[in-house]
Scaffold this motif. Structure first.
Motif, PDB file in Angstrom:
ATOM      1  N   ALA A 114       0.834  -1.204   0.000  1.00  0.00           N
ATOM      2  CA  ALA A 114       0.000   0.000   0.000  1.00  0.00           C
ATOM      3  C   ALA A 114       0.869   1.256   0.000  1.00  0.00           C
ATOM      4  CB  ALA A 114      -0.928  -0.002   1.213  1.00  0.00           C
ATOM      5  N   ASP A 115       1.920   1.256   0.781  1.00  0.00           N
ATOM      6  CA  ASP A 115       2.842   2.395   0.810  1.00  0.00           C
ATOM      7  C   ASP A 115       3.523   2.568  -0.541  1.00  0.00           C
ATOM      8  OD1 ASP A 115       2.209   2.860   3.459  1.00  0.00           O
ATOM      9  OD2 ASP A 115       4.019   1.880   4.239  1.00  0.00           O
ATOM     10  N   PHE A 116       3.915   1.462  -1.155  1.00  0.00           N
ATOM     11  CA  PHE A 116       4.590   1.532  -2.445  1.00  0.00           C
ATOM     12  C   PHE A 116       3.650   2.052  -3.531  1.00  0.00           C
ATOM     13  CE2 PHE A 116       6.357  -0.324  -6.369  1.00  0.00           C
ATOM     14  CZ  PHE A 116       7.588   0.314  -6.347  1.00  0.00           C
ATOM     15  N   VAL A 117       2.403   1.615  -3.502  1.00  0.00           N
ATOM     16  CA  VAL A 117       1.414   2.103  -4.464  1.00  0.00           C
ATOM     17  C   VAL A 117       1.288   3.617  -4.330  1.00  0.00           C
ATOM     18  CG1 VAL A 117      -1.047   2.122  -5.036  1.00  0.00           C
ATOM     19  CG2 VAL A 117       0.137  -0.046  -4.688  1.00  0.00           C
ATOM     20  N   ARG A 118       1.279   4.114  -3.106  1.00  0.00           N
ATOM     21  CA  ARG A 118       1.173   5.559  -2.885  1.00  0.00           C
ATOM     22  C   ARG A 118       2.391   6.288  -3.437  1.00  0.00           C
ATOM     23  NH1 ARG A 118      -1.568   9.888  -0.495  1.00  0.00           N
ATOM     24  NH2 ARG A 118      -0.555  11.475  -1.742  1.00  0.00           N
ATOM     25  N   VAL A 119       3.568   5.702  -3.289  1.00  0.00           N
ATOM     26  CA  VAL A 119       4.786   6.302  -3.844  1.00  0.00           C
ATOM     27  C   VAL A 119       4.677   6.372  -5.363  1.00  0.00           C
ATOM     28  CG1 VAL A 119       7.264   5.966  -4.182  1.00  0.00           C
ATOM     29  CG2 VAL A 119       6.271   5.670  -1.916  1.00  0.00           C
ATOM     30  N   ILE A 120       4.206   5.293  -5.977  1.00  0.00           N
ATOM     31  CA  ILE A 120       4.040   5.273  -7.436  1.00  0.00           C
ATOM     32  C   ILE A 120       3.046   6.355  -7.869  1.00  0.00           C
ATOM     33  CG2 ILE A 120       3.202   3.910  -9.400  1.00  0.00           C
ATOM     34  CD1 ILE A 120       5.928   3.015  -8.372  1.00  0.00           C
ATOM     35  N   GLU A 121       1.946   6.501  -7.141  1.00  0.00           N
ATOM     36  CA  GLU A 121       0.974   7.558  -7.455  1.00  0.00           C
ATOM     37  C   GLU A 121       1.624   8.929  -7.379  1.00  0.00           C
ATOM     38  OE1 GLU A 121      -2.977   7.306  -5.585  1.00  0.00           O
ATOM     39  OE2 GLU A 121      -2.301   5.355  -4.889  1.00  0.00           O
ATOM     40  N   ASP A 122       2.434   9.154  -6.349  1.00  0.00           N
ATOM     41  CA  ASP A 122       3.096  10.452  -6.203  1.00  0.00           C
ATOM     42  C   ASP A 122       4.119  10.688  -7.310  1.00  0.00           C
ATOM     43  OD1 ASP A 122       1.598  11.159  -4.008  1.00  0.00           O
ATOM     44  OD2 ASP A 122       3.136  10.619  -2.538  1.00  0.00           O
ATOM     45  N   VAL A 123       4.812   9.649  -7.734  1.00  0.00           N
ATOM     46  CA  VAL A 123       5.759   9.779  -8.847  1.00  0.00           C
ATOM     47  C   VAL A 123       5.010  10.146 -10.126  1.00  0.00           C
ATOM     48  CG1 VAL A 123       7.369   8.511 -10.329  1.00  0.00           C
ATOM     49  CG2 VAL A 123       7.531   8.294  -7.851  1.00  0.00           C
ATOM     50  N   ILE A 124       3.884   9.473 -10.378  1.00  0.00           N
ATOM     51  CA  ILE A 124       3.083   9.792 -11.563  1.00  0.00           C
ATOM     52  C   ILE A 124       2.591  11.228 -11.490  1.00  0.00           C
ATOM     53  CG2 ILE A 124       0.922   9.274 -12.790  1.00  0.00           C
ATOM     54  CD1 ILE A 124       1.427   6.303 -11.981  1.00  0.00           C
ATOM     55  N   ASP A 125       2.115  11.666 -10.323  1.00  0.00           N
ATOM     56  CA  ASP A 125       1.674  13.059 -10.152  1.00  0.00           C
ATOM     57  C   ASP A 125       2.813  14.032 -10.438  1.00  0.00           C
ATOM     58  OD1 ASP A 125      -0.936  12.387  -9.509  1.00  0.00           O
ATOM     59  OD2 ASP A 125      -0.637  12.582  -7.348  1.00  0.00           O
ATOM     60  N   ALA A 126       4.020  13.717  -9.963  1.00  0.00           N
ATOM     61  CA  ALA A 126       5.177  14.590 -10.201  1.00  0.00           C
ATOM     62  C   ALA A 126       5.512  14.642 -11.693  1.00  0.00           C
ATOM     63  CB  ALA A 126       6.386  14.106  -9.394  1.00  0.00           C
ATOM     64  N   LEU A 127       5.452  13.505 -12.362  1.00  0.00           N
ATOM     65  CA  LEU A 127       5.727  13.476 -13.804  1.00  0.00           C
ATOM     66  C   LEU A 127       4.698  14.300 -14.577  1.00  0.00           C
ATOM     67  CD1 LEU A 127       6.679   9.709 -14.237  1.00  0.00           C
ATOM     68  CD2 LEU A 127       8.235  11.683 -14.301  1.00  0.00           C
ATOM     69  N   ILE A 128       3.453  14.211 -14.184  1.00  0.00           N
ATOM     70  CA  ILE A 128       2.399  14.996 -14.827  1.00  0.00           C
ATOM     71  C   ILE A 128       2.595  16.477 -14.529  1.00  0.00           C
ATOM     72  CG2 ILE A 128      -0.084  15.484 -14.838  1.00  0.00           C
ATOM     73  CD1 ILE A 128      -0.499  12.417 -14.425  1.00  0.00           C
ATOM     74  N   HIS A 129       2.864  16.804 -13.281  1.00  0.00           N
ATOM     75  CA  HIS A 129       3.057  18.195 -12.868  1.00  0.00           C
ATOM     76  C   HIS A 129       4.226  18.843 -13.619  1.00  0.00           C
ATOM     77  CE1 HIS A 129       3.163  21.704 -10.263  1.00  0.00           C
ATOM     78  NE2 HIS A 129       4.468  21.503 -10.125  1.00  0.00           N
ATOM     79  N   ASN A 130       5.267  18.068 -13.879  1.00  0.00           N
ATOM     80  CA  ASN A 130       6.457  18.581 -14.565  1.00  0.00           C
ATOM     81  C   ASN A 130       6.394  18.391 -16.085  1.00  0.00           C
ATOM     82  OD1 ASN A 130       8.044  19.570 -12.332  1.00  0.00           O
ATOM     83  ND2 ASN A 130       8.150  17.445 -11.675  1.00  0.00           N
ATOM     84  N   ASN A 131       5.206  18.082 -16.580  1.00  0.00           N
ATOM     85  CA  ASN A 131       4.962  17.946 -18.017  1.00  0.00           C
ATOM     86  C   ASN A 131       5.859  16.917 -18.698  1.00  0.00           C
ATOM     87  OD1 ASN A 131       2.870  19.921 -18.114  1.00  0.00           O
ATOM     88  ND2 ASN A 131       4.447  21.486 -17.925  1.00  0.00           N
ATOM     89  N   VAL A 132       6.215  15.877 -17.968  1.00  0.00           N
ATOM     90  CA  VAL A 132       6.981  14.775 -18.558  1.00  0.00           C
ATOM     91  C   VAL A 132       6.021  13.828 -19.274  1.00  0.00           C
ATOM     92  CG1 VAL A 132       8.495  12.812 -18.052  1.00  0.00           C
ATOM     93  CG2 VAL A 132       8.798  14.984 -16.825  1.00  0.00           C
ATOM     94  N   ILE A 133       4.870  13.601 -18.662  1.00  0.00           N
ATOM     95  CA  ILE A 133       3.811  12.805 -19.261  1.00  0.00           C
ATOM     96  C   ILE A 133       2.490  13.528 -19.045  1.00  0.00           C
ATOM     97  CG2 ILE A 133       4.978  10.582 -18.931  1.00  0.00           C
ATOM     98  CD1 ILE A 133       3.000  10.040 -16.609  1.00  0.00           C
ATOM     99  N   LYS A 134       1.483  13.111 -19.784  1.00  0.00           N
ATOM    100  CA  LYS A 134       0.121  13.588 -19.576  1.00  0.00           C
ATOM    101  C   LYS A 134      -0.696  12.427 -19.037  1.00  0.00           C
ATOM    102  CE  LYS A 134       0.017  14.752 -23.838  1.00  0.00           C
ATOM    103  NZ  LYS A 134      -0.309  15.112 -25.189  1.00  0.00           N
ATOM    104  N   LEU A 135      -1.695  12.730 -18.264  1.00  0.00           N
ATOM    105  CA  LEU A 135      -2.571  11.681 -17.755  1.00  0.00           C
ATOM    106  C   LEU A 135      -3.110  10.853 -18.907  1.00  0.00           C
ATOM    107  CD1 LEU A 135      -4.024  10.380 -15.324  1.00  0.00           C
ATOM    108  CD2 LEU A 135      -5.874  12.019 -15.694  1.00  0.00           C
ATOM    109  N   THR A 136      -3.408  11.507 -20.017  1.00  0.00           N
ATOM    110  CA  THR A 136      -3.978  10.809 -21.171  1.00  0.00           C
ATOM    111  C   THR A 136      -2.963   9.909 -21.878  1.00  0.00           C
ATOM    112  OG1 THR A 136      -3.565  12.765 -22.542  1.00  0.00           O
ATOM    113  CG2 THR A 136      -5.766  12.533 -21.562  1.00  0.00           C
ATOM    114  N   ASP A 137      -1.676   9.998 -21.520  1.00  0.00           N
ATOM    115  CA  ASP A 137      -0.679   9.063 -22.056  1.00  0.00           C
ATOM    116  C   ASP A 137      -0.842   7.671 -21.443  1.00  0.00           C
ATOM    117  OD1 ASP A 137       0.497  11.075 -23.585  1.00  0.00           O
ATOM    118  OD2 ASP A 137       2.059  11.504 -22.104  1.00  0.00           O
TER     119      ASP A 137
END
Length: 63
Positions: free
Chosen positions: A7-30
């Motif tokens: 559960a903790d690891f899943v949350r870390v992955i979610e935060d990494v995805i949020d950071a990538l989206i926030h920094n325009n590395v990926i889009k949610l729609t990718d």
């Protein structure tokens, strides 16, 4: 023990995805539609519970 760690690891992955989206590395729609749906569902649940952990903080991090 593993379920807590998972559960903790899943949350870390979610935060990494949020950071990538926030920094325009990926889009949610990718992401595949099923992944988009799961991320948005989990984010909505966390917001309703008011228990967003924000493990990465609001800083502009370079990963």
């Amino acid at each position: 023990m593993f379920s807590d760690a998972d559960a903790d690891f899943v949350r870390v992955i979610e935060d990494v995805i949020d950071a990538l989206i926030h920094n325009n590395v990926i889009k949610l729609t990718d992401l595949p539609p099923a992944a988009q749906k799961k991320l948005l569902l989990r984010k909505g649940i966390r917001n309703k519970l008011g228990g967003a952990l924000d493990l990465l903080g609001n800083d502009d991090l370079i990963l």
